[in-house]
Design an enzyme around this catalytic site. Structure first.
Site, mmCIF file in Angstrom:
data_model
loop_
_atom_site.group_PDB
_atom_site.id
_atom_site.type_symbol
_atom_site.label_atom_id
_atom_site.label_comp_id
_atom_site.label_asym_id
_atom_site.label_seq_id
_atom_site.Cartn_x
_atom_site.Cartn_y
_atom_site.Cartn_z
ATOM 1 N N HIS A 183 -18.734 -20.560 4.512
ATOM 2 C CA HIS A 183 -19.017 -21.640 5.540
ATOM 3 C C HIS A 183 -18.291 -22.699 5.421
ATOM 4 C CE1 HIS A 183 -21.784 -24.312 7.815
ATOM 5 N NE2 HIS A 183 -22.042 -23.579 8.611
ATOM 6 N N ASP A 306 -25.412 -20.944 15.090
ATOM 7 C CA ASP A 306 -25.389 -22.103 14.505
ATOM 8 C C ASP A 306 -26.274 -22.934 14.630
ATOM 9 O OD1 ASP A 306 -23.726 -23.452 12.299
ATOM 10 O OD2 ASP A 306 -22.024 -23.628 13.586
HETATM 11 C C1 VNL Z 1 -22.156 -29.024 12.356
HETATM 12 C C2 VNL Z 1 -22.031 -27.696 12.864
HETATM 13 C C3 VNL Z 1 -22.584 -29.026 10.962
HETATM 14 C C4 VNL Z 1 -22.280 -26.501 12.059
HETATM 15 C C5 VNL Z 1 -22.759 -27.899 10.138
HETATM 16 O O1 VNL Z 1 -23.148 -27.928 8.960
HETATM 17 C C6 VNL Z 1 -22.530 -26.665 10.749
HETATM 18 C C7 VNL Z 1 -21.976 -29.967 13.196
HETATM 19 C C8 VNL Z 1 -23.149 -29.153 8.316
HETATM 20 O O2 VNL Z 1 -21.732 -29.878 14.435
HETATM 21 O O3 VNL Z 1 -22.094 -31.143 12.885
HETATM 22 O O4 VNL Z 1 -22.825 -25.547 10.096
HETATM 23 MN MN MN Z 2 -22.867 -23.431 10.552
#
Ligand code: VNL
Ligand code: MN
Length: 344
Positions: A183, A306
């Site tokens: 990730h 997500d």
């Molecule tokens: C975001 C998108 C952040 C997916 C994430 O993890 C993620 C974002 C902190 O849009 O900021 O897994």
């Molecule tokens: Mn994510």
């Protein structure tokens, strides 16, 4: 109702990159958010955790493994969420704190799965800061807790999993037959500076640069010759790595001729076909989906939302309206997730 719509009514939907946090990790993230630092994870941590929280809608949803989440799933026809501790997970803490919090997060994850039978599966966290203890926790998470794979949030202290110190982690995942989901997180120090403007550091661009680089390192290092059965997962439509397959193949051979890299047993594109699956998280483009299915095969593309960073309804609409065959839709929607992550 048409046959087509009917088919969608009964299609099992398993979302494979769905974030949560536990209060103890949130508290530790808040400490990082409120301290000075140059890490590119800090802006998002500040937005989520610093007081007053700028994006508390994320925090509420990350902390919730019950009412809010199940309601969102039910409202949108999501059958199962494959949960993972939100980025950067435990990877910014000292080794002892990280190891303890990974264990706690895995216990809580197993409890949440047990509270909601059939609705959740889970990716275990581990602390790469202490690779031997990480490998032990990985065994416990699969064999004792029954979790379904692993999540790692890209680099740890600016180091990548191809480094020999992390081989115990790769060895454990391979031996357990459990996939590691790589990730994103904020880019490592050496990649960071051009990403410091215009919000490029996070999901818009920086996460992909960081995570695709990690994947290409794993391919180019030859580590997948050492761990040939290791399964890895990339979100965000494979972080575009498979788009580069032809050039990776051509240039890796040249690199080997120049002595810049090892002679690999396979071409980079063959490692992508053998060792990687990808998910559609946060990249809801039918064009990119079509390319991915053609490049990797429909059995290597998995659906994801997500949550809570992306809204659920458009992710479901993206899947349902994709111009792909019913067979391909069943693979992307649930069968691949069932196979790769051992979900009943
Ligand atoms: C975001 C998108 C952040 C997916 C994430 O993890 C993620 C974002 C902190 O849009 O900021 O897994
Ligand atoms: Mn994510």
């Amino acid at each position: 109702m048409s046959d087509h719509a009917d088919q969608h009514e009964t299609l099992r939907r398993i979302a494979t990159e769905e974030a949560f946090v536990i209060p103890e990790v949130a508290a530790a993230h808040k400490v990082i958010a409120e301290a000075p630092g140059t890490s590119l994870d800090i802006p998002l941590l500040r937005a989520i955790y610093a007081s007053p929280p700028g994006r508390s809608v994320f925090l509420d949803r990350l902390l919730d493994l019950d009412e809010l989440r199940i309601a969102d799933m039910d409202a949108n026809g999501v059958d199962v969420e494959l949960l993972s501790l939100t980025a950067p997970g435990v990877q910014m803490f000292d080794a002892d704190t990280a190891t303890g919090l990974a264990t706690l997060a895995n216990d809580r994850l197993a409890e949440a799965i047990a509270r909601h039978p059939g609705r959740y599966a889970g990716l275990a966290s581990f602390a790469p800061q202490s690779p031997r203890r990480a490998a032990e926790e990985m065994r416990r998470a699969i064999e004792d807790l029954g979790l379904h794979g692993f999540v790692v949030n890209s680099h740890t202290n600016d180091e990548y999993l191809d480094h020999p110190k992390y081989w115990p982690v790769l060895e454990a995942a391979e031996a357990l037959g459990a996939c590691i989901y790589i990730h994103p997180r904020g880019a490592s120090a050496g990649l960071a500076d051009p990403l410091r403007d215009y919000g490029l550091w996070a999901a818009m661009w920086g996460y992909g640069i960081e995570t695709s680089t990690h994947a290409v390192r794993l391919i180019a290092s030859g580590v997948l010759d050492r761990f040939p059965r290791l399964q890895l997962c990339l979100g965000h439509m494979g972080e575009a790595v498979h788009f580069w397959a032809w050039r990776l193949d051509f240039m890796q051979r040249r690199n080997a001729d120049l002595g810049w890299g090892p002679r690999l047993e396979l071409r980079p594109s063959e490692y992508l076909q053998r060792n990687f699956v990808i998910t559609t998280s946060g990249l809801e483009s039918h064009l990119a989906l079509d390319f991915s299915i053609k490049a990797l095969g429909a059995e290597r593309v998995l659906w994801a939302i997500d949550y809570p960073y992306q809204p659920t309804a458009p992710a479901v609409a993206f899947l349902d309206s994709a111009p792909i065959s019913d067979e391909e839709r069943a693979l992307v929607s649930h069968r691949n997730a069932e196979r790769v992550f051992h979900i009943a």
